[in-house]
Scaffold this motif. Structure first.
Motif, PDB file in Angstrom:
ATOM      1  N   THR A   1       0.829  -1.204   0.000  1.00 18.84           N
ATOM      2  CA  THR A   1       0.000   0.000   0.000  1.00 18.84           C
ATOM      3  C   THR A   1       0.865   1.255   0.000  1.00 18.84           C
TER       4      THR A   1
ATOM      5  N   ALA B   1      -1.783   4.356   7.975  1.00 21.88           N
ATOM      6  CA  ALA B   1      -0.436   3.784   7.926  1.00 21.88           C
ATOM      7  C   ALA B   1      -0.131   2.987   9.186  1.00 21.88           C
TER       8      ALA B   1
ATOM      9  N   LEU C   1      -2.352  -0.321   9.259  1.00 22.08           N
ATOM     10  CA  LEU C   1      -1.933  -1.324   8.277  1.00 22.08           C
ATOM     11  C   LEU C   1      -0.556  -1.897   8.612  1.00 22.08           C
TER      12      LEU C   1
ATOM     13  N   VAL D   1       3.932  -0.948   3.959  1.00 24.79           N
ATOM     14  CA  VAL D   1       3.314   0.356   3.713  1.00 24.79           C
ATOM     15  C   VAL D   1       4.358   1.418   3.423  1.00 24.79           C
TER      16      VAL D   1
ATOM     17  N   SER E   1       3.677   3.979  12.964  1.00 22.32           N
ATOM     18  CA  SER E   1       3.726   3.230  11.696  1.00 22.32           C
ATOM     19  C   SER E   1       5.161   2.901  11.307  1.00 22.32           C
TER      20      SER E   1
ATOM     21  N   CYS F   1       6.793   0.890   8.351  1.00 27.61           N
ATOM     22  CA  CYS F   1       6.328   1.786   7.289  1.00 27.61           C
ATOM     23  C   CYS F   1       7.467   2.685   6.817  1.00 27.61           C
TER      24      CYS F   1
ATOM     25  N   SER G   1       3.069   0.094  -5.982  1.00 25.15           N
ATOM     26  CA  SER G   1       2.255  -0.423  -4.887  1.00 25.15           C
ATOM     27  C   SER G   1       1.059  -1.180  -5.442  1.00 25.15           C
TER      28      SER G   1
END
Length: 340
Positions: free
Chosen positions: A19, A32, A35, A42, A179, A184, A219
């Motif tokens: 993502t 963020a 996920l 991410v 995140s 992330c 992505s």
């Protein structure tokens, strides 16, 4: 942080993310964090600083949308109350219940008792999560809060919502930091120049706003969380949606604290809009909400300032009227509202 940003930018063009989130405001930051915590790969980019636009220009209220009861938007109020309760339950040291003391002027479009019934409905829609609303006479309002001018008040009530104790931008950045702790890859000052779909992958052309370097991010899923810039980004990506945004600005004047009360004082201004007097540490935030504007780059006018000053001097019994010289600074909020 600068070295981490450089390292993350080097990682953005490598491989394919599950993502990519465009926009580092509250919506993008929460997405963020949620996920990444579930193991999703991410990436998150923002063309400015994280929480650098609407998410750092709020009144710090986390409310359930009581004003939408008047327009019969019960589904929206239900969702907002549910979200408010979730915030209070998940962040008890940061998002706390706060009492709102509302005064109704004589001749208002609804009698105080009728509006009080609305606060009871609001309390029930909020799953009885907060303290019960109370009906108040004008005399009771004066005994609770001497700073309120009750000469033209026919009654009022107290009810509860929630308040963000922390700085709003810091609150957002905590989700960014969370995140990143889950893997992330986040970078600010990285702008999306447009995304295209190739087979099952989104390819986003991005630009480092500090160096001018351009690169591509791949992505499987693309999330547009660009706040007031959602529509231009959709147009850039040739994505057509049924919903678009209208913009509204809120004007708040920051002055030295006008009362020792820790309640939010709520009124209806001359034109019927909600008018808040909000405690903020040694300061008080005073203002209105929901003035429709044409674009997200709104600004404060002298007429805006004077409107707030005129109303607060009428609604409060101050030792001396507030003037422009008493204003520490002017605060502009810019919520966006989707419509079909």
């Amino acid at each position: 942080m600068n070295n981490l940003r450089k390292s993350n930018i080097r990682k953005l063009p490598k491989g394919t993310f599950d993502t990519l989130i465009i926009g580092g405001g509250i919506n993008g930051a929460v997405a963020a964090a949620a996920l990444a915590a579930k193991g999703v790969k991410v990436a998150l980019i923002d063309k400015g600083d994280f929480a650098g636009f609407t998410s750092s220009n709020s009144s710090n209220l986390a409310w359930g949308g009581i004003k939408y009861l008047e327009s019969y938007e019960y589904g929206l109020v239900n969702k907002l109350c549910k979200s408010r309760n979730h915030l209070m339950r998940s962040y008890p040291s940061t998002v706390k219940e706060i009492r709102f003391l509302t005064s109704i002027q004589k001749g208002f479009r609804f009698p105080p008792a009728f509006i009080y019934m609305g606060t009871l409905l609001y309390w029930f829609m909020g799953r009885l999560f907060t303290r019960m609303p109370n009906y108040l006479t004008g005399g009771k309002i004066k005994s609770l809060e001497k700073v309120i001018n009750t000469q033209n008040v026919s009654g009022g009530f107290e009810y509860s919502d929630a308040y963000l104790q922390d700085n709003d931008a810091r609150f957002v950045f905590n989700f960014i930091r969370s995140s990143m702790s889950y893997g992330c890859i986040a970078a600010n000052y990285v702008e999306s120049l447009g995304s295209t779909r190739k087979d099952d992958v989104w390819v986003t052309k991005a630009k480092d706003g500090l160096t001018g370097e351009e690169f591509e991010i791949s992505s499987k899923v693309l999330i547009n969380a660009a706040g007031p810039f959602v529509d231009p980004l959709n147009e850039l990506n040739e994505e057509k949606t049924d919903h678009h945004h209208v913009f509204s600005k809120g004007i708040h004047l920051i002055v030295d604290r006008v009362t020792d009360s820790n309640k939010v004082l709520t009124f209806f201004a001359d034109d019927g809009r909600l008018f808040f007097v909000i405690p903020m540490g040694p300061k008080t935030c005073i203002g209105t909400t929901d003035t429709q504007v044409d674009n997200p780059y709104a600004h404060v006018t002298e007429a805006d300032r004077q409107f707030v000053l005129d109303n607060v001097n009428k609604l409060l019994a101050l030792d001396k009227p507030l003037t422009k010289e008493a204003v520490s600074y002017t605060h502009l909020t810019l919520p966006t509202t989707p419509y079909v």
